[in-house]
Design a protein around this motif. Structure first.
Motif, PDB file in Angstrom:
ATOM      1  N   UNK A  54      14.854  33.538  13.731  1.00 40.93           N
ATOM      2  CA  UNK A  54      15.084  34.033  15.084  1.00 40.93           C
ATOM      3  C   UNK A  54      16.511  33.639  15.455  1.00 40.93           C
ATOM      4  N   UNK A  55      17.507  34.362  14.926  1.00 41.54           N
ATOM      5  CA  UNK A  55      18.873  33.845  14.924  1.00 41.54           C
ATOM      6  C   UNK A  55      19.676  34.023  16.201  1.00 41.54           C
ATOM      7  N   UNK A  56      19.258  34.881  17.140  1.00 38.12           N
ATOM      8  CA  UNK A  56      20.082  35.162  18.310  1.00 38.12           C
ATOM      9  C   UNK A  56      19.243  35.074  19.575  1.00 38.12           C
ATOM     10  N   UNK A  57      19.736  34.325  20.567  1.00 36.64           N
ATOM     11  CA  UNK A  57      19.055  34.256  21.850  1.00 36.64           C
ATOM     12  C   UNK A  57      19.280  35.551  22.618  1.00 36.64           C
ATOM     13  N   UNK A  58      18.333  35.931  23.450  1.00 38.10           N
ATOM     14  CA  UNK A  58      18.435  37.187  24.194  1.00 38.10           C
ATOM     15  C   UNK A  58      19.681  37.228  25.070  1.00 38.10           C
ATOM     16  N   UNK A  59      20.131  36.088  25.547  1.00 33.63           N
ATOM     17  CA  UNK A  59      21.332  36.035  26.380  1.00 33.63           C
ATOM     18  C   UNK A  59      22.612  36.167  25.571  1.00 33.63           C
ATOM     19  N   UNK A  60      22.509  36.000  24.242  1.00 35.80           N
ATOM     20  CA  UNK A  60      23.692  35.992  23.391  1.00 35.80           C
ATOM     21  C   UNK A  60      24.442  34.680  23.416  1.00 35.80           C
ATOM     22  N   UNK A  61      23.956  33.700  24.176  1.00 36.32           N
ATOM     23  CA  UNK A  61      24.688  32.447  24.341  1.00 36.32           C
ATOM     24  C   UNK A  61      24.591  31.535  23.135  1.00 36.32           C
ATOM     25  N   UNK A  62      23.498  31.610  22.391  1.00 42.32           N
ATOM     26  CA  UNK A  62      23.297  30.743  21.229  1.00 42.32           C
ATOM     27  C   UNK A  62      22.951  31.630  20.036  1.00 42.32           C
ATOM     28  N   UNK A  63      23.593  31.325  18.919  1.00 39.98           N
ATOM     29  CA  UNK A  63      23.415  32.156  17.736  1.00 39.98           C
ATOM     30  C   UNK A  63      23.380  31.261  16.496  1.00 39.98           C
ATOM     31  N   UNK A  64      22.405  31.503  15.630  1.00 36.44           N
ATOM     32  CA  UNK A  64      22.347  30.825  14.338  1.00 36.44           C
ATOM     33  C   UNK A  64      23.232  31.583  13.362  1.00 36.44           C
ATOM     34  N   UNK A  65      24.208  30.905  12.753  1.00 36.35           N
ATOM     35  CA  UNK A  65      25.190  31.585  11.913  1.00 36.35           C
ATOM     36  C   UNK A  65      25.021  31.323  10.426  1.00 36.35           C
ATOM     37  N   UNK A  76      25.331  24.033   7.918  1.00 37.34           N
ATOM     38  CA  UNK A  76      24.546  25.078   8.568  1.00 37.34           C
ATOM     39  C   UNK A  76      25.025  25.108  10.014  1.00 37.34           C
ATOM     40  N   UNK A  77      25.304  26.301  10.535  1.00 37.74           N
ATOM     41  CA  UNK A  77      26.106  26.401  11.751  1.00 37.74           C
ATOM     42  C   UNK A  77      25.387  27.137  12.871  1.00 37.74           C
ATOM     43  N   UNK A  78      25.608  26.667  14.085  1.00 40.41           N
ATOM     44  CA  UNK A  78      25.167  27.308  15.317  1.00 40.41           C
ATOM     45  C   UNK A  78      26.393  27.579  16.184  1.00 40.41           C
ATOM     46  N   UNK A  79      26.421  28.710  16.863  1.00 44.53           N
ATOM     47  CA  UNK A  79      27.483  29.027  17.822  1.00 44.53           C
ATOM     48  C   UNK A  79      26.874  28.988  19.215  1.00 44.53           C
ATOM     49  N   UNK A  80      27.528  28.282  20.132  1.00 44.06           N
ATOM     50  CA  UNK A  80      27.018  28.154  21.503  1.00 44.06           C
ATOM     51  C   UNK A  80      28.127  28.524  22.475  1.00 44.06           C
ATOM     52  N   UNK A  81      27.906  29.593  23.229  1.00 49.65           N
ATOM     53  CA  UNK A  81      28.818  29.994  24.292  1.00 49.65           C
ATOM     54  C   UNK A  81      28.321  29.340  25.574  1.00 49.65           C
ATOM     55  N   UNK A  82      28.900  28.216  25.918  1.00 51.38           N
ATOM     56  CA  UNK A  82      28.407  27.432  27.041  1.00 51.38           C
ATOM     57  C   UNK A  82      28.526  28.181  28.360  1.00 51.38           C
TER      58      UNK A  82
END
Length: 449
Positions: A54-65, A76-82
């Motif tokens: 489940x790699x992407x949050x519905x808001x687009x704020x958190x993403x498993x990369x 192993x990387x996560x992107x977080x748009x605070x």
């Protein structure tokens, strides 16, 4: 900035990359990153759980990369748009799970928070006291006085990713029952770990009694399907899996290729002279302006009616999803980022028309071979477990690599990991090379982007 367990530090960046890192070693399990978006210590629904399935949050704020490797180093990387995190969310938990072992077997376990804009390290926490844990909260991003801070947590669970997720309110799909009957084991208690400054987390202490709340509504909505934590990793020892038996019987299956090119891209990417460019051109790898690394995800296909062909970016041969050949290349990426990367979609609703598909990748430009490149492949069916594998180190001057062969046996669809590097003969393109190796028998003509 190195941190001690329990320490915290302000995070001034508007967006961050969170890297969970470790070192590969004999007997050490793989590690997978995950994140949970919390409101007062709990998720709002299962969509607040981000991980490989489940790699992407519905808001687009958190993403498993996804995962990258260089030598024995793994991340192993996560992107977080605070800035994009929902206002109601007060904490983003940054966790990891060990696949096939415990964190006591994982050397060099750490977490880094990097400024997404410039790559500067904002915080780092090295965990040194893990033992029998199979899931681990390494840190958390949390709101404080209108801003964000990072806290080093270092708290483990012996109940794995399923136990960690369930403790925060995630509905987890139960593991399949083993075929052989055996006495039921008592679930392991969470591994002892001191309460975190932001905790205690649910798994660190006996679960409290359920609070008495208002009666449920008279017509509750149908419960959402539980989250599946199952995945399949193909290796040399176990190279094949049946998509059909895993539940991949219909819908769209996304094939993603991502890579890093720390070695070859630096050596060959931007300082190639005319002779080197001509040598690449003779192999069918024409260097585009700027010399950036460019790999192309491609596929040879054969349908049950005898028709066959190739899907690749050359000549805009992108295929079609709802008409033959029922597979389509989404586009042409030149970054290797897992969030976008090279993607191809296969329509499994028409799998009865498919005889075989060979997924392969070519070096279009920016490198002489796959040497020094680190690539991984993920097949994500709409239904069923994802299938993933990495490519072995390349030791030959190969500009094409056969990734996986998907075959319809008549009763099921089977994926076989190939990971086979091929060296084109002089003047022979990578596409024609893989055709000859697998006996497709297509007629080829020159093409370019």
């Amino acid at each position: 900035m190195a941190m001690l367990k329990g320490g915290n530090v302000p995070v001034a960046a508007g967006a961050v990359r969170v890297e969970l890192g470790w070192r590969a070693a004999p007997g050490a399990p793989d590690v997978d990153a995950s994140a949970l978006l919390l409101v007062s210590g709990r998720v709002r629904d299962d969509g607040d759980f981000l991980f490989y399935n489940q790699p992407v949050h519905a808001s687009g704020a958190v993403r498993y990369e996804g995962r990258n490797s260089s030598g024995d180093a793994r991340t192993d990387t996560l992107a977080v748009d605070l800035k994009a995190v929902d206002d109601a969310v007060d904490t983003v938990v940054l966790a990891a799970s060990a696949d096939g072992g415990t964190f006591g077997q994982v050397p060099g376990l750490h977490i880094r928070v990097l400024d997404a804009a410039g790559g500067a390290e904002l915080a780092r926490f090295d965990s040194e006291d893990a033992t029998a844990e199979t899931a681990y909260v390494l840190g958390e991003l949390y709101r404080r006085q209108g801003g964000w801070k990072f806290r080093a947590v270092g708290q483990g669970y012996a109940t794995g990713l399923a136990g960690l997720a369930a403790d925060f309110g995630i509905s987890v799909e139960p593991e399949p029952e083993p075929e052989a009957t055996a006495p039921m084991a008592t679930p392991a208690a969470p591994a002892p770990a001191g309460p975190a400054p932001g905790g205690p987390y649910p798994g660190a202490a006996p679960a409290p009694a359920a609070p008495v709340g208002p009666p449920p509504p008279t017509a509750p909505p149908a419960p959402a399907a539980p989250v599946s934590l199952t995945k399949v990793t193909l290796t040399k020892e176990a190279p094949s899996v049946s998509l059909t038996k895993q539940g991949g019987t219909g819908g769209a299956m996304r094939v993603n290729l991502n890579w890093t090119g720390a070695g070859a891209a630096k050596r060959f990417g931007k300082k190639l002279g005319r002779k080197a460019m001509e040598a690449l051109g003779a192999r069918g790898a024409l260097l585009p302006p700027g010399g950036d690394l460019d790999l192309d995800l491609c596929a040879l296909y054969e349908l049950t009616d005898g028709s066959a062909g190739v899907i690749h970016p050359l000549g805009n041969s992108f295929g079609a999803l709802h008409a033959p050949p029922y597979l389509q290349l989404d586009g042409d990426d030149r970054t290797g980022a897992v969030a976008t990367g090279e993607n191809l979609t296969i329509n499994l609703d028409h799998q009865s028309h498919i005889r075989r598909i060979l997924l392969f990748v070519t070096v279009y430009a920016g490198a002489r071979s796959f040497e020094g490149l680190h690539a991984s492949v993920t097949l994500q069916p709409q239904h069923g477990a994802p299938v993933e594998f990495t490519l072995d180190a390349c030791t030959v001057p190969a500009t094409v690599c056969a990734l996986a062969l998907i075959t319809h046996t008549g009763s099921e669809l089977v994926v076989h990991r190939e990971a086979r590097y091929l060296v084109p003969e002089p003047g022979v393109s990578p596409q024609r090379t893989v055709d000859h190796a697998y006996g497709w028998g297509l007629t080829w003509s020159p093409a370019r982007k």
